[in-house]
Design an enzyme around this catalytic site. Structure first.
Site, PDB file in Angstrom:
ATOM      1  N   GLU A 199       0.805  -1.205  -0.148  1.00  0.00           N
ATOM      2  CA  GLU A 199       0.038  -0.112   0.070  1.00  0.00           C
ATOM      3  C   GLU A 199       0.668   1.125   0.061  1.00  0.00           C
ATOM      4  O   GLU A 199       0.516   2.420  -0.322  1.00  0.00           O
ATOM      5  CB  GLU A 199      -0.979   0.086   1.182  1.00  0.00           C
ATOM      6  CG  GLU A 199      -2.073  -1.043   1.255  1.00  0.00           C
ATOM      7  CD  GLU A 199      -3.012  -0.690  -0.135  1.00  0.00           C
ATOM      8  OE1 GLU A 199      -3.317   0.555  -0.166  1.00  0.00           O
ATOM      9  OE2 GLU A 199      -3.672  -1.701  -0.547  1.00  0.00           O
ATOM     10  N   SER A 477     -50.577 -24.650  40.893  1.00  0.00           N
ATOM     11  CA  SER A 477     -50.142 -25.476  42.150  1.00  0.00           C
ATOM     12  C   SER A 477     -48.744 -25.461  42.277  1.00  0.00           C
ATOM     13  O   SER A 477     -48.286 -25.935  43.575  1.00  0.00           O
ATOM     14  CB  SER A 477     -50.412 -26.924  41.828  1.00  0.00           C
ATOM     15  OG  SER A 477     -52.030 -27.019  41.816  1.00  0.00           O
TER      16      SER A 477
END
Length: 786
Positions: A199, A477
């Site tokens: 680059e 319950s």
């Protein structure tokens, strides 16, 4: 005359020459003034512009704090000889942690399997108690347990190894950038030099802008007739990514060049290169942008940046030119060509030898098929994590500080839990129940209160309404054991065989109406032992006992067990007209399963900084409850619910007879199905119902219990611990006669009692045995005397 004329002409010419000479200085003066004006404009406008850009550069770069997502981890799997774990469970744990199966586990993060032998190469990892290096080990499974655990090489018994945990989620910043920060000294040398070779070869020498590179790129682009080469330096690329937008205008390019020069003026090359390494865009995962080589390495190869190989470095460097264009998942052939092109550049610049390049080119791309998803595949559990962290951390901190959050999730158990819900609901539909049923399931460790699995939807990974945390439904319950626990705490009035009445009851309510609860079978059963009323879940008997112990005391008991919600102080509360969430029910039963030691449920164990420093630890907070002897008696009674009561089909569903405690629950009009069950190590709560709360034809036994069993079919578990605490003991009794009896006598059962509450009467059978024993002792005494 002639001479005079000559002089006259001469005099006349001089003014003409003077006018010609004066014209030129006037034009130059005007040009000079224009130039001065332009220069003034440049200085007047350009200098403030440059100063403003300089302030921007220094402010942004000096105070650069990237918003880094927090990483959320499952619990690390502890591996030791004797640990119960199946082969499938171990494979699920390895898969969740991102381990790769290979022929030989040569590299960290890989494993090999040969029958029941596992060869595992653990990665180095920063655990909440410190850094652990890579460890290569081998284990052997036998009968769903670890039989041996040895080092490789050397075959030294290791005792204990922790597998690095699965990364289960990321908490992202608002702008959805995903990155893993890396320091320059931790970046592979080939990546640093290779990046510059590809680059920006003049990176070490230019001052932000390379005119030679710009000219070379311009020539190349003109020759090609299109843009084939860029002239931007690494510094310019960093400026573009970090400071500027992606628009292509002359003003933006000018800003980029000036800011690049300013950046180079203020900061050294190492600082600029480190910022570039962490900022560059390298991919996309959904709405989350992958920034920096650190995260890209994990995203594409499931490896930390330090561990990637030359061909992988080449691929990442090649993607800088265009992360979408060279996406190795979408465009593998193009990515491969780009990688090889970069490898050739590495060779031409002397970074790699020809042999190394040929070797690197021989490898495939090596990209994992499916990256770890930052969006959690366990959204319901992550919801619980967020709620716990909310007490100590701001949401903005969680999304920006790069924290490491260690949780309690067990990936294999979570997988089994989700399967139990999804497949269980499909099975219920085939059995004739509604197709629109939903479910929730919570699994926790009994001793520590750590939540191991949490499911809030029938569809795995669906992020929406979290029923485990937010579905507030009547529990039916499931509340009854607390009524009987209160009774057993009244030692002068109740024990497990105390006779109570199951008979019709009618109570006038505040609105003047009568409340007359019936039993599930629409029958009354007269007098029966307290334990039998619980085992068979009789409503009328429960109300009788509940009115004696008091509704207010029941509400107080629920709060003592860790659930602080508003509960109406009405008789219907005794039968479960109480709206709780599955996680709240789990909290209540954790205290019972732990024998009267209440531990707040938790999903987070520790939070670390990105550097590994401890920020928060969430230790075990154990609180012993009063009347632990009564809890022990209740635990025994709940095992009998499974052995002979409303949950008696559970053993058949599980395929074994291990002692389990449990309780079914059904709300009015069969809208909600509940089942709570626990073993020695784990407690789990399952709920099934419709989101709109319409009747669903479900009961605790026909729906929720099946899902609970679907989970525990895959888990190793031991029988409930029924050892009595000090102050309670097992005694042989005859429940029918309310009397002590002998183990060989008719109707003899062994039941726990709090000391002093045992029956005073004895059966005739026991009296005969005692008399016989006394005579034997008498004879033996005299025989010994002789």
């Amino acid at each position: 005359m002639a001479s005079k004329v000559k002089n006259t002409k001469s005099v006349r010419r001089k003014p003409a020459r003077k006018k010609t000479v004066n014209k030129k200085p006037g034009l130059l003066r005007r040009l000079f003034r224009v130039l001065l004006l332009l220069l003034g404009l440049v200085i007047g406008l350009g200098v403030p512009w440059v100063i403003w850009l300089d302030i921007q550069v220094r402010d942004e770069f000096e105070g650069r704090l990237w918003d880094v997502p927090s990483r959320v981890y499952a619990r690390p799997l502890s591996i030791y000889t004797g640990k119960p774990i199946s082969k499938n469970s171990l494979l699920l744990e390895l898969k969740a942690a991102g381990y790769r199966q290979t022929a030989q586990a040569v590299e960290p993060g890989s494993y090999a399997v040969h029958g029941n032998d596992f060869d595992i190469n653990r990665r180095a990892f920063m655990f909440d108690d410190g850094m652990q290096p890579t460890t290569h080990f081998r284990l052997q499974l036998s009968n769903d347990a670890i039989a041996t655990l040895n080092s490789v090489p050397g075959s030294v018994d290791l005792g204990l190894v922790r597998l690095d945990p699965a990364e289960i989620a990321s908490i992202y910043p608002l702008h959805d950038e995903d990155r893993t920060l890396v320091a320059l000294q931790d970046v592979p040398e080939l990546l640093l030099t290779g990046l510059q070779a590809v680059e920006d070869r003049q990176f070490k020498h230019h001052h932000g802008v390379a005119l030679r590179s710009i000219a070379r790129a311009l020539v190349a682009n003109v020759k090609a007739g299109r843009a084939v080469q860029g002239g931007s330096t690494l510094t310019q690329q960093l400026v573009k990514n970090y400071f500027l937008s992606s628009e292509r205008t002359l003003v933006r390019k000018a800003n980029e060049a000036v800011m690049a020069v300013l950046l180079e003026w203020h900061y050294d090359k190492a600082q600029i290169l480190e910022a570039y390494i962490n900022e560059i865009y390298l991919g996309q995962q959904g709405r989350h942008a992958i920034h920096g080589f650190g995260r890209a390495s994990e995203f594409y190869f499931n490896r930390p940046l330090q561990d990637i190989e030359p061909q992988q470095i080449a691929l990442l460097v090649g993607m800088v030119r265009g992360a979408s264009l060279y996406n190795p998942r979408r465009n593998p052939q193009r990515a491969l060509q780009r990688r090889d092109q970069v490898l050739d550049i590495f060779g031409s610049t002397g970074l790699m030898t020809g042999h190394q390049i040929n070797t690197a080119k021989s490898y495939p791309l090596g990209v994992i098929n499916k990256p770890r998803s930052g969006a959690s595949v366990y959204p319901a559990f992550l919801d619980l994590v967020r709620r716990q962290l909310k007490r100590d951390y701001r949401a903005s901190d969680l999304g920006s500080e790069g924290l490491k959050i260690f949780t309690t999730l067990a990936p294999s158990e979570q997988e089994y839990a989700q399967q139990a819900v999804s497949m269980g609901l499909d099975d219920l539909q085939q059995r004739g129940l509604p197709a629109d049923l939903q479910a929730a399931l919570v699994l926790a460790d009994v001793a520590s209160g750590e939540v191991r699995a949490l499911v809030g939807d029938r569809v795995a990974g669906r992020n929406g309404f979290n029923r485990a945390l937010d579905a507030r439904r009547q529990i039916g319950s499931v509340i009854k054991p607390l009524v009987y626990l209160l009774a057993l705490e009244h030692v002068d009035d109740y024990n497990l065989i105390t006779r109570i009445k199951d008979e019709p009851v009618s109570l006038r309510q505040a609105d003047g109406s009568l409340w007359s609860p019936a039993n599930y079978d629409h029958k009354s059963h007269g007098e029966l032992p307290l334990m039998d009323a619980l085992i068979r879940s009789y409503n009328q008997a429960t109300v009788k006992v509940g009115l004696n112990v008091g509704v207010a005391n029941l509400i107080r008991k629920i709060k003592q067990l860790g659930v602080d919600v508003d509960i109406p102080a009405v008789p219907a509360t005794l039968l479960g007209a109480v709206e709780l969430t599955p996680v709240e029910v789990t909290q209540i039963y954790q205290s019972l399963a732990a024998g009267g030691y209440s531990v707040p449920l938790r999903s987070v164990t520790a939070v670390l900084t990105p550097e590994g420093d401890l920020l928060s630890r969430y230790p075990l907070r154990l609180r012993p409850l009063e009347h632990r002897e009564a809890v022990a008696l209740l635990n025994f009674a709940l095992t009998q619910v499974v052995e002979q009561g409303t949950a008696r089909n559970l053993h058949g569903l599980l395929g074994n007879n291990t002692l389990i405690a449990g309780k079914t629950g059904t709300s009015n009009e069969r809208r909600d199905s509940w089942f709570v069950g626990y073993t020695r190590e784990r407690v789990a709560v399952s709920w099934v119902g419709r989101d709109d709360n319409r009747p669903a034809a479900v009961t605790g036994g026909n729906a929720a219990m099946r899902i609970w069993a679907g989970l525990f079919q895959h888990l190793p578990f031991d029988a409930v611990d029924l050892r009595m605490p000090d102050g309670a003991n097992f005694v042989w009794v005859d429940k029918q006669q309310q009397a002590l009896t002998g183990p060989t006598c008719p109707r003899a059962v062994q039941i726990p009692f709090i000391e002093g509450t045992e029956p005073k009467a004895t059966t005739k059978c026991l009296e005969k045995q005692l008399d016989k024993n006394r005579k034997s002792l008498w004879r033996k005494w005299f025989e010994d005397k002789d």
